[in-house]
Design an enzyme around this catalytic site. Structure first.
Site, mmCIF file in Angstrom:
data_model
loop_
_atom_site.group_PDB
_atom_site.id
_atom_site.type_symbol
_atom_site.label_atom_id
_atom_site.label_comp_id
_atom_site.label_asym_id
_atom_site.label_seq_id
_atom_site.Cartn_x
_atom_site.Cartn_y
_atom_site.Cartn_z
ATOM 1 C CB CYS A 1 -0.881 -0.118 1.149
ATOM 2 S SG CYS A 1 -0.296 -0.471 2.484
ATOM 3 C CG HIS B 1 -0.665 3.943 4.692
ATOM 4 N ND1 HIS B 1 -1.244 3.938 6.112
ATOM 5 C CD2 HIS B 1 0.137 2.756 3.937
ATOM 6 C CE1 HIS B 1 -0.704 2.678 6.041
ATOM 7 N NE2 HIS B 1 -0.318 2.460 5.058
#
Length: 335
Positions: free
Chosen positions: A128, A241
């Protein structure tokens, strides 16, 4: 269009979003199957207004399946996915097990779609933190090759799974109430803290999460000469994130050039108005499939450097959305 599509790990955090996306984006197939661990097998789910029963994942469960989208731990992917390929299925895998195998394509559809189209067997979806970074790098790379990247990640607890988010919630509640809490995932308290280690120690003081960003970036962009210097930090944010990224290019790229390139590139949304406090944040990126870029500025320490801030939903574009986009790409190519 595929005849029969199976989702492996359908009851997990990413698996659930994969189901939502397949339904939202009206992904077409004649038949769907949903596979899970023995613990979850037998559970009933609803998909496209139809009830399905989760089937147990076994090596014999792939007969008649054309496409598999899998979100499982590495050991499960290693054990079961070769059986899917042997049964004739194309596999899109979210785990880290297959990513750096020479024979496996590592794909972000906006960057290297041909790798998926030409792939045989297993197609890997990147880590990711890598996915959002390389997507933001690509429009710059198209202007001038990138020599070096310095990246610091600020990664949400959802990246550690459902239990990671539980640790954040219950650990925060305990801290506020002055109680003790036994963390299940994190080696240190995540509540009101920052942990500068994600993954195990790999090489020269870098962790496994950091080295993924090094190796996967080079493979996706097809450039073994890119130098990547990463630091990965877990922070007390439940989802999305964030990354601080500085790139050094062969020739200078102005912030204006970069902003225009970002705005034109598919999958990127620019939010960049410092004077009015407008920039990407986890709180306004959650639930989106986009990679958000802001704080675009010249690197004042390097004439060929450019710095920016990047935020993305790690459960969506960082995982589920990227996998579904690969599936859509393959389905379109099949006709």
């Amino acid at each position: 269009m595929f005849n029969t599509v199976a989702v492996v790990g359908a009851s997990g955090a990413v698996g659930r979003i994969i189901l939502e996306l397949l339904e939202e984006r009206n992904f077409e197939a004649k038949e769907f199957r949903f596979l899970s661990s023995a613990r979850s097998a037998g559970t009933e789910i609803t998909f496209k207004n139809k009830a399905y029963t989760l089937q147990e994942l076994t090596e014999d469960a792939f007969e008649g399946i054309d496409l598999v989208i899998a979100s499982t731990p590495d050991d499960v992917a290693a054990k079961y996915l070769p059986a899917a390929v042997k049964a004739g299925a194309t596999v899109i895998d979210e785990s880290g097990y297959w990513r750096m195998k020479d024979e496996v394509a590592l794909v972000v559809p906006e960057i290297n779609p041909e790798a998926a189209i030409n792939a045989k067997g297993i197609i890997a979806s990147p880590n990711c933190s890598t996915t959002q970074m390389v997507l933001a790098m690509k429009p710059l790379y198209d202007i001038s090759p990138i020599r070096r990247v310095i990246v610091s990640t600020y990664q949400a607890t959802s990246g550690a799974g459902l239990v990671g988010t539980e640790d954040l919630i219950h650990g925060s509640q305990a801290r506020l109430q002055g109680d003790d809490y036994q963390y299940k995932v994190f080696a240190h308290p995540i509540a009101f803290n920052a942990i500068p280690q994600i993954g195990s120690h790999k090489v020269d003081g870098y962790t496994s999460e950091e080295m993924k960003m090094v190796y996967e970036t080079r493979k996706i962009l097809g450039d073994p000469n890119i130098q990547v210097n990463p630091t990965c930090v877990r922070i007390p944010v439940w989802n999305c994130h964030s990354e601080s990224i500085t790139v050094e290019t062969e020739t200078p790229i102005s912030p204006e050039q970069a902003r225009e390139a970002f705005e034109k590139f598919p999958g990127i949304t620019v939010v960049d108005d410092l004077d009015n406090g407008q920039y990407p944040m986890p709180s306004n990126s959650d639930g989106s499939d986009e990679v958000f870029v802001g704080r675009i500025r010249k690197d004042i320490s390097n004439p060929n450097g450019l710095s920016f801030w990047c935020v993305s939903d790690n459960l969506r574009k960082g995982a589920a959305t990227n996998a579904v986009q690969i599936a859509e790409l393959l389905s379109k190519h099949r006709g």
